[in-house]
Design a protein around this motif. Structure first.
Motif, mmCIF file in Angstrom:
data_model
loop_
_atom_site.group_PDB
_atom_site.id
_atom_site.type_symbol
_atom_site.label_atom_id
_atom_site.label_comp_id
_atom_site.label_asym_id
_atom_site.label_seq_id
_atom_site.Cartn_x
_atom_site.Cartn_y
_atom_site.Cartn_z
ATOM 1 N N LYS A 55 -8.900 0.200 13.775
ATOM 2 C CA LYS A 55 -9.287 0.340 12.381
ATOM 3 C C LYS A 55 -8.297 1.287 11.670
ATOM 4 C CE LYS A 55 -12.997 -2.140 13.036
ATOM 5 N NZ LYS A 55 -13.071 -3.537 12.539
ATOM 6 N N ILE A 56 -7.491 0.727 10.805
ATOM 7 C CA ILE A 56 -6.513 1.500 10.037
ATOM 8 C C ILE A 56 -7.100 1.785 8.660
ATOM 9 C CG2 ILE A 56 -4.181 1.530 9.076
ATOM 10 C CD1 ILE A 56 -3.427 -0.567 11.211
ATOM 11 N N VAL A 57 -7.084 3.051 8.264
ATOM 12 C CA VAL A 57 -7.585 3.435 6.946
ATOM 13 C C VAL A 57 -6.471 4.181 6.218
ATOM 14 C CG1 VAL A 57 -9.334 4.692 5.637
ATOM 15 C CG2 VAL A 57 -9.942 3.611 7.813
ATOM 16 N N THR A 58 -6.186 3.754 4.994
ATOM 17 C CA THR A 58 -5.186 4.408 4.157
ATOM 18 C C THR A 58 -5.870 5.084 2.984
ATOM 19 O OG1 THR A 58 -4.800 2.557 2.655
ATOM 20 C CG2 THR A 58 -3.626 2.506 4.764
ATOM 21 N N ILE A 59 -5.098 5.810 2.185
ATOM 22 C CA ILE A 59 -5.668 6.505 1.035
ATOM 23 C C ILE A 59 -6.350 5.528 0.078
ATOM 24 C CG2 ILE A 59 -3.524 6.396 -0.316
ATOM 25 C CD1 ILE A 59 -5.878 9.431 -0.245
ATOM 26 N N GLU A 60 -5.853 4.281 0.030
ATOM 27 C CA GLU A 60 -6.470 3.283 -0.842
ATOM 28 C C GLU A 60 -7.865 2.889 -0.389
ATOM 29 O OE1 GLU A 60 -1.958 2.569 -1.088
ATOM 30 O OE2 GLU A 60 -3.427 3.038 0.479
ATOM 31 N N GLY A 61 -8.226 3.249 0.854
ATOM 32 C CA GLY A 61 -9.496 2.809 1.406
ATOM 33 C C GLY A 61 -10.592 3.842 1.446
ATOM 34 N N ILE A 62 -10.352 5.041 0.907
ATOM 35 C CA ILE A 62 -11.397 6.078 1.030
ATOM 36 C C ILE A 62 -12.075 6.412 -0.280
ATOM 37 C CG2 ILE A 62 -10.147 7.076 2.987
ATOM 38 C CD1 ILE A 62 -9.638 9.532 1.130
ATOM 39 N N GLY A 63 -11.509 5.962 -1.380
ATOM 40 C CA GLY A 63 -12.131 6.267 -2.667
ATOM 41 C C GLY A 63 -11.434 5.533 -3.789
ATOM 42 N N MET A 87 0.862 -1.185 0.000
ATOM 43 C CA MET A 87 0.000 0.000 0.000
ATOM 44 C C MET A 87 0.896 1.232 0.000
ATOM 45 S SD MET A 87 -3.087 -1.142 2.527
ATOM 46 C CE MET A 87 -4.232 -2.428 2.022
ATOM 47 N N THR A 88 1.402 1.537 -1.183
ATOM 48 C CA THR A 88 2.403 2.594 -1.291
ATOM 49 C C THR A 88 1.794 3.993 -1.360
ATOM 50 O OG1 THR A 88 2.473 2.202 -3.675
ATOM 51 C CG2 THR A 88 4.134 1.090 -2.328
ATOM 52 N N GLY A 89 0.474 4.096 -1.190
ATOM 53 C CA GLY A 89 -0.128 5.420 -1.049
ATOM 54 C C GLY A 89 0.371 6.110 0.207
ATOM 55 N N CYS A 90 0.810 5.345 1.165
ATOM 56 C CA CYS A 90 1.447 5.886 2.373
ATOM 57 C C CYS A 90 2.901 6.185 2.018
ATOM 58 C CB CYS A 90 1.360 4.864 3.506
ATOM 59 S SG CYS A 90 2.276 5.323 4.991
ATOM 60 N N LYS A 91 3.247 7.441 1.902
ATOM 61 C CA LYS A 91 4.597 7.831 1.495
ATOM 62 C C LYS A 91 5.482 8.072 2.717
ATOM 63 C CE LYS A 91 2.831 7.952 -2.635
ATOM 64 N NZ LYS A 91 2.984 6.787 -3.527
ATOM 65 N N THR A 96 -5.515 9.388 -5.469
ATOM 66 C CA THR A 96 -5.902 8.050 -4.997
ATOM 67 C C THR A 96 -4.711 7.262 -4.461
ATOM 68 O OG1 THR A 96 -5.726 7.221 -7.269
ATOM 69 C CG2 THR A 96 -7.922 7.859 -6.490
ATOM 70 N N GLY A 97 -3.530 7.875 -4.470
ATOM 71 C CA GLY A 97 -2.356 7.219 -3.914
ATOM 72 C C GLY A 97 -1.746 6.155 -4.800
ATOM 73 N N THR A 98 -2.099 6.133 -6.073
ATOM 74 C CA THR A 98 -1.594 5.097 -6.967
ATOM 75 C C THR A 98 -0.485 5.602 -7.883
ATOM 76 O OG1 THR A 98 -3.391 5.581 -8.538
ATOM 77 C CG2 THR A 98 -3.759 3.828 -6.936
ATOM 78 N N TRP A 99 -0.081 6.847 -7.744
ATOM 79 C CA TRP A 99 1.019 7.401 -8.532
ATOM 80 C C TRP A 99 2.327 6.933 -7.897
ATOM 81 C CZ3 TRP A 99 1.158 9.395 -13.169
ATOM 82 C CH2 TRP A 99 2.199 10.240 -13.572
ATOM 83 N N ASP A 100 3.150 6.213 -8.638
ATOM 84 C CA ASP A 100 4.343 5.597 -8.082
ATOM 85 C C ASP A 100 5.555 6.522 -8.187
ATOM 86 O OD1 ASP A 100 3.211 3.185 -7.259
ATOM 87 O OD2 ASP A 100 3.379 2.324 -9.259
ATOM 88 N N PHE A 101 6.038 6.956 -7.031
ATOM 89 C CA PHE A 101 7.262 7.736 -6.960
ATOM 90 C C PHE A 101 8.462 6.788 -6.893
ATOM 91 C CE2 PHE A 101 3.850 10.431 -5.514
ATOM 92 C CZ PHE A 101 4.121 11.637 -6.129
ATOM 93 N N GLY A 102 9.668 7.350 -6.782
ATOM 94 C CA GLY A 102 10.876 6.546 -6.877
ATOM 95 C C GLY A 102 10.962 5.418 -5.873
ATOM 96 N N ALA A 103 10.635 5.687 -4.618
ATOM 97 C CA ALA A 103 10.696 4.636 -3.609
ATOM 98 C C ALA A 103 9.617 3.591 -3.833
ATOM 99 C CB ALA A 103 10.563 5.240 -2.209
ATOM 100 N N ASP A 104 8.530 3.962 -4.500
ATOM 101 C CA ASP A 104 7.486 2.986 -4.840
ATOM 102 C C ASP A 104 7.956 2.085 -5.985
ATOM 103 O OD1 ASP A 104 5.933 4.444 -3.013
ATOM 104 O OD2 ASP A 104 5.140 5.725 -4.594
ATOM 105 N N VAL A 105 8.725 2.663 -6.908
ATOM 106 C CA VAL A 105 9.241 1.883 -8.035
ATOM 107 C C VAL A 105 10.138 0.760 -7.538
ATOM 108 C CG1 VAL A 105 10.736 2.007 -10.081
ATOM 109 C CG2 VAL A 105 9.017 3.791 -9.676
ATOM 110 N N VAL A 106 10.834 0.995 -6.423
ATOM 111 C CA VAL A 106 11.695 -0.047 -5.847
ATOM 112 C C VAL A 106 10.889 -1.310 -5.571
ATOM 113 C CG1 VAL A 106 13.134 -0.652 -3.846
ATOM 114 C CG2 VAL A 106 13.316 1.616 -4.880
ATOM 115 N N GLN A 107 9.614 -1.137 -5.188
ATOM 116 C CA GLN A 107 8.765 -2.294 -4.886
ATOM 117 C C GLN A 107 8.510 -3.143 -6.134
ATOM 118 O OE1 GLN A 107 8.091 -2.828 -1.860
ATOM 119 N NE2 GLN A 107 8.182 -0.873 -0.796
ATOM 120 N N HIS A 108 8.722 -2.570 -7.307
ATOM 121 C CA HIS A 108 8.464 -3.284 -8.556
ATOM 122 C C HIS A 108 9.720 -3.911 -9.137
ATOM 123 C CE1 HIS A 108 5.273 0.131 -9.039
ATOM 124 N NE2 HIS A 108 4.960 -0.704 -8.077
#
Length: 918
Positions: free
Chosen positions: A72-80, A33-37, A190-202
Motif C-alpha cells: 500500500k503506497i500512500v502519497t501526500i495526495e492521498g492523505i487530505g 503525482m508531483t507532490g513527491c519531490k 497538499t502537494g499541489t504547489w508546482d515547483f520548477g521540476a513540476d512545471v516541466v511536466q506541463h
C-alpha cells in the motif's frame, strides 16, 4: 519494459515501466503525482518521502518493481484534500511550516507515519524521528515543524480541534501582525504547489531536455571541443556551443563602481577559450529525454591545457600568480574606510588593544530544490524563460546582450521556488536555457542534479578580515583598524559590492569615532561568489565580534557590559558615518540581559564528566536596500470582484505572496475587502519592476510601493462626501481603474570608495545572539543546546513568518559556525558532506525576544527580517566555545578536529588558538 500493478492511495494502477526505474520517477512522470519531490536523489533530504505499508520510504532510492506485490503506497495526495485536511496539514499552515514548501510533503508524510503509531510523542521523539528518516529543511529551523506535529497529535488525541488552528481574521479586521496563512500554504501542504521540476511536466510534448557538458578542472585553456560522437547518439537533436550564441556570450555584472578594474563581462554563458572554475558550462546537449541528453554529454570531448588553479585568496595574490582574466589584475577592486582621526597614535596610547584575524568560509546555500527551469518562444516571438530567479528585471538586463535578444523579445517568469537564500540573485541557468532554446527553436527544460546544484551555483564568498580594536581603561572604544580581502571566485558580478559590506559592517553597532581600513576583492578559481543571506555581514562580524570578546577579556569586563557601554546612542554614527534611523542596540542588550545572566549561571553549574558548556554573545546589524539609490514599483487595479495587485516581489520562501496581500489588505481597509477579494499577479517581467528580492529590501521597498499604489486607488475612488465609488461608478465616470505606484528611497547614497563614508541604507535590522554550547572534550564536537535572540525588525507584518525567518536564520548560522563548507571539490559534493544541519543538529530550545520600534521610512513601520538572523550567530557560537573550554577558534566552520586540536594545544601548555589560516 514490464507490466506491473502498484497500489497508490488505495487504487490499483497498472503501469508499463522499466523495472529499475525509481518509484519517485514513476509517481511523478507517469502518474503525475508531483507532490513527491525529488531534490537530492540519494536519500539525504527526505522530500520524496511516501508511505509504503505505513513506513516512511524515500521514493528516490527504491525501484518501482519492488512494490508490485500489493504493498500500500500512500502519497501526500492521498492523505487530505483542501476540503478535508489531515490534522498535520492544518497545523503545518498554522505554524508557518511551509515556507518555500519543497520539503513540506516529505515531512508531513514522515510525521504521519510517526503519529499513526504514536499519538503522544515527546518533542525529542519527533525530532529524533525526523533526524533518523533524514527529513531536512533549510527554511524553518525545525522548531515550527515540531510545534506542528505536537499540535496535530493533540488533535488526533481529541484534546484540540482543527478549528482552533483554522484561518482567522482578528476582530479589528486587520491581518497585519497576525499569523494569517500565506496564500500558497494550502497548495504546499497538499502537494499541489508546482515547483520548477513540476512545471516541466506541463511543457508541450516537443520539449527537449538539456544536459550540460561541464569543466572537470578549475583552470585551463580550451584547445578544442569535439561533439561529433555525441551528435550521433540516440535522441540527440543538437549540441550547443558558444558558436551558436548570437550575442556577446557573456553575462554582464552591471559594473557601477568606477574604480573597478574589470568591465563586468567576465562570465561566459558557454566557455569559448578558457575554463575559469570547476563545473563551468562548455556545451549543452539537447535531446528527446533527460537520459539521452546526459548520456550524450559524457561523449563530448574537450581538449584542455591545464593552468595553475588559485583556490583561495592567498594563492591568487602571490607575486607569481598569473592573471585569471588576462588584462585584469586578480585584485580588481579596493575599498577604504577613513573616519575621524588617524588611528595609529590612538592605538599607541590606548589602555588595551586586541587583534582578531578571521576567515569566514565558502558557505554553500544548500537549498534543497536544485536549480531548474524551462524556456520557449511564444506566439509573439518572445523568448520566455522560467526559472528560480529572484531578480527578474535585473537578470533581464544581465543576459539580454549576451544572448543577442532585443529587450522587448525577452520575458522572464519566476517559477514557484524551493528556496534560494540568495544564490539566485545571480543568473545561473537563465542564459543557458535561453541560448539552447534559440539554437533549437523548440521548448527546452533543464533540471540540475544535486551534484551540479552544489558544484555549479554561487557560494558565500570567503572573507579574511583583520580587526584591531583599541579601548581606554574603562572600556570605551577609541579606534578600529581593519584589513580584509574577499575571495569572490572567478566572476566579478557584485564582488565590489560585497567588499563594501566589510566597510559597512565591521564594528557596526558600536560608537567608534576613529576608523582606518582597507579591503580588496580577489579573483580566484574556486566557486564564483553569489549573494547569500546577510550578504557580506557574516565575514565582517566574525572578526569584529570575536575582537570584542577578546577586548572584554583583556579589560576584565563582562562581554555584554562592554557591548552595552559602546552601543549606538544619540550622537553615534555607523562605520560609514550614517546616523542610525533608530537607537535600539542598547535596548536589545538590556532586553536579553536577564537571559544572559541565567545562561552564565547555568553553564557554570553544568557538571558532566568529559563535557563543558559555555555561553557566547554577539550583535548583528544589516541594512534594507541595495546601497544608495533604490526604488520599487507595484500596481493596484480595481475589478468587478475586488482589487488586483501587480508586483515582482520574487518569493524564495520568505512569503512575498503574504507580504503583498497584507500590505494591500491593510491599506485598502476602507473598502472592507476580504483577503480573498485581493488577487495577486506576481513575478514576471510584465509586472512592475519591484527590484530583486535580496538585501531584505522587499518588505520595505515593495511594501511601500504596494501601499502607495493602493492609496492612489483609494484617492481616485473617494467621493467628496468621504465615501467610495464602486467599480460601476468608476467605469461610468470614466475614472482609471489601475494605479502604478513607485516608491523611491530618500536620503541614501553609495559609500565613497576611498573613505567608505555615506548613507547606504534607509533602514537597518538589529539583533543580539546568545547561544549556549556543549563541547565534547574527547572528540571536539560542539553542540548548540540553546539559543536566545533579541531582535528589532520594526513593525512585525506577520508573526509566523517573522518567527520562521529567525528560526531558519539561526539554524543556518549554526551550520555556518560548525559544519557547513564548500572547499574540497571531491568531498563537498552532496548535502550531507557539505554539512547540512538535520533536526538534531539544531536546538529545539530557541527563544526569540522582540522589540518593535517603528521605522520612519518603513511601510507601517516595518523593516526587513531575512538577513538579520544570519548576520552574527556564528561569532557568538565561537565565543561560547571559548567560554566553555578556552579554545579560541578564528575560522569557520569550527569542525570537531579543529576544536580537538585546540584542546590538545591547551593540554600541552600552548596557546589554544586556531588561526584563520590553518
Amino acid at each position: 519494459m514490464k507490466r506491473i500493478i502498484i497500489n497508490v492511495n488505495g487504487v490499483d494502477r497498472p503501469l508499463i515501466v522499466d523495472p529499475a526505474k525509481k518509484l519517485a520517477d514513476v509517481l511523478r512522470d507517469q502518474l503525475l503525482m508531483t507532490g513527491c519531490k525529488v531534490c537530492c536523489d540519494n536519500g539525504q533530504c527526505g522530500t520524496c518521502t511516501v508511505l509504503i505499508d505505513d513506513k516512511p520510504i524515500k521514493a528516490c532510492m527504491v525501484p518501482v518493481s519492488k512494490y508490485g506485490n500489493g504493498e500500500k503506497i500512500v502519497t501526500i495526495e492521498g492523505i487530505g484534500t483542501p476540503e478535508k485536511l489531515h490534522p498535520l496539514q492544518v497545523t503545518w499552515m498554522h505554524h508557518g511550516g511551509a515556507q518555500c514548501g519543497v520539503c513540506t510533503p516529505g515531512f508531513i508524510m514522515s510525521a504521519k507515519s510517526l503519529l499513526d503509531k504514536n499519538t503522544s510523542p515527546t518533542r525529542e521523539e519527533v525530532r529524533t524521528w525526523f533526524n533518523r528518516n533524514r527529513n531536512a529543511c533549510r527554511c524553518t529551523g525545525y522548531k515550527p515543524l515540531t510545534d506542528a506535529v505536537m499540535d496535530a497529535a493533540a488533535i488526533m488525541r481529541g484534546e484540540k480541534t482543527p478549528e482552533e488552528f483554522a484561518q482567522k481574521i482578528p476582530d479589528n479586521g486587520s491581518i497585519l501582525g497576525s499569523k494569517y496563512h500565506r496564500p500558497s500554504a494550502l497548495a504546499k501542504v497538499t502537494g499541489t504547489w508546482d515547483f520548477g521540476a513540476d512545471v516541466v511536466q506541463h511543457m508541450p510534448p516537443d520539449t527537449l531536455h538539456l544536459a550540460l557538458v561541464q569543466a572537470k578542472v578549475s583552470h585551463a585553456n580550451i584547445k578544442g571541443i569535439d561533439s561529433s560522437e555525441a551528435e550521433k547518439m540516440p535522441g540527440v537533436i543538437k549540441v550547443i556551443t558558444w558558436k551558436d550564441i548570437k550575442g556577446k556570450n557573456a553575462i554582464t555584472g552591471l559594473i557601477t563602481f568606477p574604480t573597478n578594474k574589470g568591465d563586468g563581462w567576465d562570465r561566459p554563458i558557454l566557455c569559448k577559450d578558457k575554463i575559469f572554475q570547476f563545473g563551468d558550462a562548455i556545451a549543452v546537449v539537447a535531446a528527446e529525454t533527460v537520459e539521452q541528453a546526459r548520456a550524450a554529454a559524457e561523449k563530448v570531448k574537450v581538449d584542455v591545457e591545464i593552468l595553475p588553479a588559485y583556490m583561495d585568496g592567498w594563492a591568487a595574490q602571490e607575486p607569481d600568480a598569473i592573471e585569471i582574466h588576462p588584462g585584469v589584475p586578480n585584485v580588481y577592486y579596493e575599498q577604504g574606510v577613513i573616519k575621524g582621526e588617524d588611528t595609529a597614535p590612538i592605538m599607541a596610547k590606548a589602555a588595551a588593544v586586541v587583534e582578531a584575524e578571521t576567515l569566514c568560509s565558502r558557505q554553500p546555500h544548500l537549498h534543497l530544490e536544485p536549480d531548474c527551469g524551462c524556456a520557449y518562444i511564444d506566439d509573439d516571438g518572445v523568448l520566455t524563460i522560467q526559472s528560480k530567479s529572484i531578480g527578474l528585471h535585473l537578470h533581464h538586463a544581465m543576459i539580454c546582450p549576451g544572448l543577442g535578444v532585443p529587450p522587448e523579445k525577452l520575458r522572464l517568469v519566476q517559477n514557484a521556488t524551493g528556496g534560494t537564500f540568495g544564490y539566485k540573485f545571480s543568473p545561473t541557468i537563465e542564459a543557458i536555457l535561453g541560448a539552447a532554446c534559440l539554437a533549437v527553436q523548440r521548448p527546452v527544460s533543464l533540471v540540475y542534479t544535486q551534484y551540479q546544484n552544489i558544484t555549479y551555483t554561487g557560494k558565500r564568498s570567503p572573507g579574511n578580515v583583520k580587526t584591531r580594536l583599541a579601548a581606554d581603561a574603562e572600556g570605551r572604544l577609541l579606534a578600529m583598524e581593519t584589513d580584509w580581502w574577499i575571495d569572490h571566485g572567478p566572476y566579478s558580478e557584485f564582488g565590489d559590492l560585497l567588499t563594501t559590506r566589510q566597510a559597512q559592517f565591521t564594528g557596526a553597532g558600536y560608537d567608534i569615532r576613529n576608523i582606518r581600513g582597507k579591503g580588496k576583492t580577489v579573483c580566484t578559481n574556486h566557486a564564483w561568489g553569489s549573494a547569500f543571506r546577510a550578504y557580506g555581514s557574516p565575514q565582517a562580524f566574525l572578526s569584529s565580534e570575536i575582537a570584542m570578546d577578546m577586548l572584554a577579556e583583556k579589560l576584565g569586563m563582562d562581554p555584554l557590559e562592554l557591548r552595552y557601554k559602546n552601543a549606538y546612542r544619540p550622537g553615534a554614527t555607523t562605520p560609514t558615518g550614517q546616523v542610525p534611523e533608530v537607537f535600539v542596540v542598547d535596548k536589545l542588550l538590556n532586553l536579553i540581559r536577564p537571559k544572559w545572566e541565567e545562561a552564565k549561571a547555568r553553564c557554570k553549574a553544568f557538571n558532566v564528566p568529559g563535557k563543558k558548556r559555555g555561553v557566547g554573545i554577539s550583535i548583528g546589524i544589516y541594512g534594507c536596500g541595495l546601497d544608495g539609490p533604490d526604488s520599487a514599483g507595484a500596481a493596484a487595479e480595481l475589478t468587478a470582484t475586488g482589487v488586483t495587485i501587480y508586483d515582482a516581489w520574487q518569493d524564495h520562501g520568505q512569503g512575498s505572496d503574504l507580504g503583498t496581500l497584507t500590505f494591500a489588505h491593510e491599506t485598502l481597509k476602507p473598502l472592507d475587502l476580504k483577503p480573498e477579494q485581493i488577487k495577486l499577479v506576481m513575478n514576471t517581467t510584465d509586472c512592475p519592476n519591484s527590484g530583486p528580492a535580496g538585501g531584505s529590501r522587499s518588505n520595505v521597498f515593495v511594501g511601500n510601493a504596494i501601499k502607495l499604489s493602493c492609496e492612489m486607488l483609494l484617492n481616485a475612488m473617494k467621493k467628496p462626501d468621504g465615501t467610495y465609488r464602486t467599480y460601476k461608478d468608476m467605469v461610468a465616470e470614466n475614472i482609471p481603474l489601475r494605479y502604478d505606484g513607485k516608491w523611491v528611497v530618500q536620503g541614501c547614497n553609495e559609500i565613497d570608495p576611498v573613505t567608505g563614508q555615506g548613507n547606504p541604507f534607509p533602514i537597518y535590522m538589529y539583533e543580539v545572539f546568545v547561544p549556549e554550547v556543549e563541547v565534547d572534550l574527547e572528540t571536539g564536537k560542539v553542540t548548540v543546546v540553546k539559543f536566545t535572540t533579541a531582535a528589532d525588525v520594526g513593525t512585525i507584518i506577520n508573526r509566523a513568518t517573522v518567527d520562521g525567518q529567525i528560526y531558519g536564520g539561526l539554524a543556518q548560522g549554526i551550520g555556518l559556525a560548525l559544519t557547513e563548507d564548500f572547499d574540497d571539490l571531491k568531498k563537498h559534493t552532496n548535502l550531507l558532506d557539505c554539512g547540512l544541519p538535520y533536526p538534531r543538529d539544531i536546538p529545539d530550545d530557541m527563544e526569540i525576544m522582540y522589540l518593535e520600534t517603528p521605522r520612519p521610512q518603513g511601510p507601517y513601520g516595518a523593516a526587513g527580517v531575512g538577513e538579520a538572523p544570519l548576520t552574527a550567530p556564528h561569532p557568538a557560537i565561537l565565543n561560547a566555545i571559548y567560554n566553555a573550554c578556552g579554545v579560541r577558534i578564528l575560522k569557520v566552520p569550527a569542525l570537531p578536529e579543529l576544536v580537538k586540536k585546540g584542546l590538545d594545544l591547551k593540554a600541552a601548555g600552548k596557546p589554544a588558538i586556531i588561526p584563520a589560516r590553518s
